[in-house]
Design a protein around this motif. Structure first.
Motif, mmCIF file in Angstrom:
data_model
loop_
_atom_site.group_PDB
_atom_site.id
_atom_site.type_symbol
_atom_site.label_atom_id
_atom_site.label_comp_id
_atom_site.label_asym_id
_atom_site.label_seq_id
_atom_site.Cartn_x
_atom_site.Cartn_y
_atom_site.Cartn_z
ATOM 1 N N ARG A 37 -17.425 8.288 19.803
ATOM 2 C CA ARG A 37 -17.338 7.203 20.782
ATOM 3 C C ARG A 37 -18.712 6.836 21.315
ATOM 4 O O ARG A 37 -19.064 5.656 21.419
ATOM 5 C CB ARG A 37 -16.429 7.611 21.939
ATOM 6 C CG ARG A 37 -14.962 7.492 21.633
ATOM 7 C CD ARG A 37 -14.130 7.911 22.817
ATOM 8 N NE ARG A 37 -14.309 7.032 23.952
ATOM 9 C CZ ARG A 37 -13.656 5.902 24.129
ATOM 10 N NH1 ARG A 37 -12.779 5.510 23.241
ATOM 11 N NH2 ARG A 37 -13.857 5.151 25.184
ATOM 12 N N GLU A 38 -19.496 7.855 21.644
ATOM 13 C CA GLU A 38 -20.819 7.562 22.200
ATOM 14 C C GLU A 38 -21.687 6.843 21.173
ATOM 15 O O GLU A 38 -22.410 5.899 21.502
ATOM 16 C CB GLU A 38 -21.470 8.860 22.687
ATOM 17 C CG GLU A 38 -20.704 9.448 23.868
ATOM 18 C CD GLU A 38 -21.340 10.719 24.425
ATOM 19 O OE1 GLU A 38 -22.274 11.236 23.815
ATOM 20 O OE2 GLU A 38 -20.868 11.182 25.484
ATOM 21 N N ARG A 74 -20.620 3.249 20.932
ATOM 22 C CA ARG A 74 -21.102 2.446 22.067
ATOM 23 C C ARG A 74 -22.546 2.027 21.857
ATOM 24 O O ARG A 74 -22.936 0.892 22.111
ATOM 25 C CB ARG A 74 -20.990 3.247 23.375
ATOM 26 C CG ARG A 74 -19.587 3.598 23.771
ATOM 27 C CD ARG A 74 -18.739 2.363 23.850
ATOM 28 N NE ARG A 74 -17.368 2.645 23.436
ATOM 29 C CZ ARG A 74 -16.347 2.711 24.268
ATOM 30 N NH1 ARG A 74 -16.545 2.509 25.540
ATOM 31 N NH2 ARG A 74 -15.152 2.958 23.815
ATOM 32 N N LYS A 75 -23.350 2.981 21.413
ATOM 33 C CA LYS A 75 -24.754 2.653 21.178
ATOM 34 C C LYS A 75 -24.882 1.569 20.114
ATOM 35 O O LYS A 75 -25.630 0.601 20.281
ATOM 36 C CB LYS A 75 -25.519 3.904 20.733
ATOM 37 C CG LYS A 75 -25.842 4.838 21.868
ATOM 38 C CD LYS A 75 -27.184 5.507 21.643
ATOM 39 C CE LYS A 75 -27.022 6.921 21.147
ATOM 40 N NZ LYS A 75 -28.313 7.609 20.948
ATOM 41 N N ALA A 77 -24.073 -1.697 21.469
ATOM 42 C CA ALA A 77 -25.146 -2.267 22.288
ATOM 43 C C ALA A 77 -26.203 -2.914 21.409
ATOM 44 O O ALA A 77 -26.809 -3.911 21.799
ATOM 45 C CB ALA A 77 -25.757 -1.187 23.168
ATOM 46 N N SER A 78 -26.418 -2.369 20.225
ATOM 47 C CA SER A 78 -27.426 -2.954 19.349
ATOM 48 C C SER A 78 -26.852 -4.097 18.524
ATOM 49 O O SER A 78 -27.584 -4.763 17.808
ATOM 50 C CB SER A 78 -28.011 -1.884 18.425
ATOM 51 O OG SER A 78 -27.186 -1.705 17.288
ATOM 52 N N PRO A 126 -12.008 -4.016 23.982
ATOM 53 C CA PRO A 126 -11.402 -3.006 24.861
ATOM 54 C C PRO A 126 -9.958 -2.700 24.469
ATOM 55 O O PRO A 126 -9.172 -3.608 24.230
ATOM 56 C CB PRO A 126 -11.461 -3.662 26.240
ATOM 57 C CG PRO A 126 -12.593 -4.611 26.162
ATOM 58 C CD PRO A 126 -12.621 -5.102 24.741
ATOM 59 N N ARG A 127 -9.679 -1.442 24.377
ATOM 60 C CA ARG A 127 -8.348 -0.938 24.042
ATOM 61 C C ARG A 127 -7.907 -1.349 22.644
ATOM 62 O O ARG A 127 -6.735 -1.239 22.310
ATOM 63 C CB ARG A 127 -7.304 -1.438 25.052
ATOM 64 C CG ARG A 127 -7.488 -0.896 26.436
ATOM 65 C CD ARG A 127 -6.182 -0.407 27.017
ATOM 66 N NE ARG A 127 -6.343 0.867 27.661
ATOM 67 C CZ ARG A 127 -6.925 1.055 28.821
ATOM 68 N NH1 ARG A 127 -7.411 0.042 29.477
ATOM 69 N NH2 ARG A 127 -7.012 2.265 29.329
#
Lengths: 227, 227
Positions: free
Chosen positions: A57-58, A61-62, A65-66, A73-74
């Motif tokens: 997940r982390e 997310r990164k 962002a890139s 969402p969901r």
DNA sequence: ATTTTTGTTCTTGTATACAAGAAATACGAA
DNA sequence: TTCGTATTTCTTGTATACAAGAACAAAAAT
């Protein structure tokens, strides 16, 4: 299609593997093993990379962002599949940034950096003859990277790298075109010359034109793929 | 210094609050409530935003990807505190991007977009007289934002926004200089005129110069703050 | 047949527990 | 005192459990 490189040891139990996970997923996208639109199931990735959902997940997310990954969402993550309009915008941005990098490189490159560019150029030359399209693609990347680096602006180089990653799904296939490699090489020569002679204006223009042509090819491809 | 806006209901137990958490932390950095170098303790943020560490961590990763936050493995997150050299690089990049946006806007802006720019310009004019530095700062942001948007290149606008966020800690304090507001306004006029008359070259140059001057001021400040 | 509705299943979002490395502190020796 | 070392504490990294919304499928109504 083996996502995990079997030559690498993926059994190590400890360590800050979050970063590795991210690198792995990014590679899989950039190198085309995951295609735009592909769903990125957290649990599937977790088992595949033999870890839990948390680092996955982390990492996602990164990557989101890139811009490489899109998260609704969901609804989960997918490899970003920008509209044709957005891809055009990205090419426009990257060509301007690369042109700027070329200008700066002409002004600021050290002699060492200039020779690095020259060497990369010669490597491209050599590989443009060969039939290994992947090798030429990589050599081409090295040539461009040498110029980003010679701009001596770290943030500029970083930005170009990020945008290029987003474009790689569309760029990757272009060098397959047979005639294109020849043209590309002569454009590279012009750029390399302008840099060696420290002509910022010439270098900037040559680079912008070069990237623009690549863009056009990529966009044509994207269109035929009904992006 | 209340991080949590007391006018908002932070007691809601459900919902996709991860995004809110990220926005909150980002705001706290961009608006200067967290300063470069500040440590971002996960647990502290979690209690402060009344959530668990998980959404906090994911938000921090995203912010790290955008450059606003720096994460050292096993050592936690801090607000990014780029070296002076990096800040210079960032300003160089953003001035080029904004100049490009101005060029594109001169070529492509719709009439509606041009009037939006004009209105934003007039708002700046009005507020440049007032003593409310924050209000002028925001109006200035609106003026620039109107141009990014008028470039009609979504990705370009996004990129500029991202880089600007990273620079905001250094940019924010500049408009306090009293004489600077006057000069800035006359520069804005030049830009607005060039856009209204659709002169790409003029707009590009005017914008580059304008941002460069801002950069110099910011850098001087950064130097005195022993960045 | 099509559409709406309802229920089930599956995936994501969040919280928490535990593991493990880093920083801080206290202690001992020179 | 000062330096080095051991120990303790604290924070981050990872795994897992649970909650809740979304997608899907089946059934009923039009």
């Amino acid at each position: 299609m083996s996502i995990i490189d079997p030559t690498k040891d993926n059994t190590r139990p400890t360590g800050t593997l979050g970063a590795l996970v991210e690198a792995q997923i990014e590679q899989d996208i950039v190198e085309g093993r995951f295609l735009p639109g592909d769903r990125l199931d957290e649990e599937e990735l977790a088992t595949r990379l033999s870890t839990s959902r948390t680092p996955i997940r982390e990492a996602l997310r990164k990557l989101a962002a890139s811009g490489l990954v899109t998260i609704r969402p969901r609804s989960g993550a997918t490899v970003s599949r920008p509209s044709l309009a957005l891809v055009i915008d990205l090419f426009e941005v990257v060509s301007e940034l690369e042109a700027f990098a070329a200008r700066l490189a002409a002004q600021r490159a050290t002699d060492t950096q200039l020779t690095a560019i020259q060497i990369a150029h010669e490597d491209c030359e050599r590989l443009s003859q060969s039939s290994d399209a992947g090798a030429y693609f990589n050599a081409n990347l090295v040539f461009h990277g040498a110029i980003w680096s010679a701009s001596n602006n770290v943030m500029l180089a970083e930005q170009i790298g990020t945008v290029n990653k987003r474009l790689s799904p569309y760029r990757r296939q272009i060098t397959f075109h047979p005639t294109r490699k020849q043209d590309s090489q002569s454009e590279h020569s012009q750029i390399a010359n302008a840099l060696a002679n420290r002509k910022p204006d010439v270098a900037e223009k040559a680079m912008r034109d070069h990237v623009m042509i690549l863009s056009d090819d990529a966009l044509q491809l994207a269109r035929t793929l009904r992006l």
